[in-house]
Design a protein around this motif. Sequence first.
Motif, mmCIF file in Angstrom:
data_model
loop_
_atom_site.group_PDB
_atom_site.id
_atom_site.type_symbol
_atom_site.label_atom_id
_atom_site.label_comp_id
_atom_site.label_asym_id
_atom_site.label_seq_id
_atom_site.Cartn_x
_atom_site.Cartn_y
_atom_site.Cartn_z
ATOM 1 N N ILE A 176 0.992 -1.204 0.049
ATOM 2 C CA ILE A 176 -0.093 0.099 -0.112
ATOM 3 C C ILE A 176 0.777 1.135 0.047
ATOM 4 C CG2 ILE A 176 -1.680 1.529 1.464
ATOM 5 C CD1 ILE A 176 -2.647 -1.484 2.255
ATOM 6 N N CYS A 182 -0.147 5.065 -1.333
ATOM 7 C CA CYS A 182 -1.588 5.051 -0.669
ATOM 8 C C CYS A 182 -0.989 4.913 0.598
ATOM 9 C CB CYS A 182 -2.589 3.795 -0.899
ATOM 10 S SG CYS A 182 -2.899 4.052 -2.607
ATOM 11 N N GLU A 183 -2.107 5.108 1.714
ATOM 12 C CA GLU A 183 -1.869 5.268 3.048
ATOM 13 C C GLU A 183 -2.801 4.245 3.573
ATOM 14 O OE1 GLU A 183 -2.000 8.950 5.324
ATOM 15 O OE2 GLU A 183 -1.796 9.881 3.383
ATOM 16 N N CYS A 241 -6.077 6.908 -1.197
ATOM 17 C CA CYS A 241 -5.393 6.711 -2.405
ATOM 18 C C CYS A 241 -5.504 7.884 -3.073
ATOM 19 C CB CYS A 241 -6.109 5.532 -2.946
ATOM 20 S SG CYS A 241 -5.190 4.728 -3.926
ATOM 21 N N VAL A 287 -5.971 -0.863 -7.811
ATOM 22 C CA VAL A 287 -5.546 -0.961 -6.449
ATOM 23 C C VAL A 287 -5.611 -2.558 -5.800
ATOM 24 C CG1 VAL A 287 -5.547 -0.467 -4.231
ATOM 25 C CG2 VAL A 287 -5.559 1.417 -5.741
#
Length: 142
Positions: free
Chosen positions: A51, A56-57, A74, A83
Amino acid sequence: MGNSQTWLRLRSTRHVKYWCAYHFVWIPKYRRDILIGDVAEYTKEVLRGIITGIGCEPLAIEVMPDHVHVLLLCPPRLAPSYVANYLKGKSARLILKRFPQLRARVKYGKLWSRSYFVATVGNVTADIVKRYVEEQWSKVRE
């Protein structure tokens, strides 16, 4: 992952302010209870790395014996379908490499089912929009 104020703040790139959160759920092939113990812990670790690796987080990752939940933020340039497929594909390769004994429990060496669930998670309130608009006016006045 961080306090509620930190994860609620808007993110930005050079040209975009955003807060795009997605909730993904997927299952192992035939919904087998194989995500337990060290496999579950390693799956969380692998997903967190993947991730962050795509920009992304991760907000929450839960690995249950027969399914996975991922909540992440994202950038808007990444489609949810990209994703999901990237997370599933890369994680499957890494997990099966680390735990080759799982290959015997899944068919054709496929760890994950082809399907998945995705939902957008809304967080934009009138207050957030109002604050964003007001910030624009303060920038113009400077």
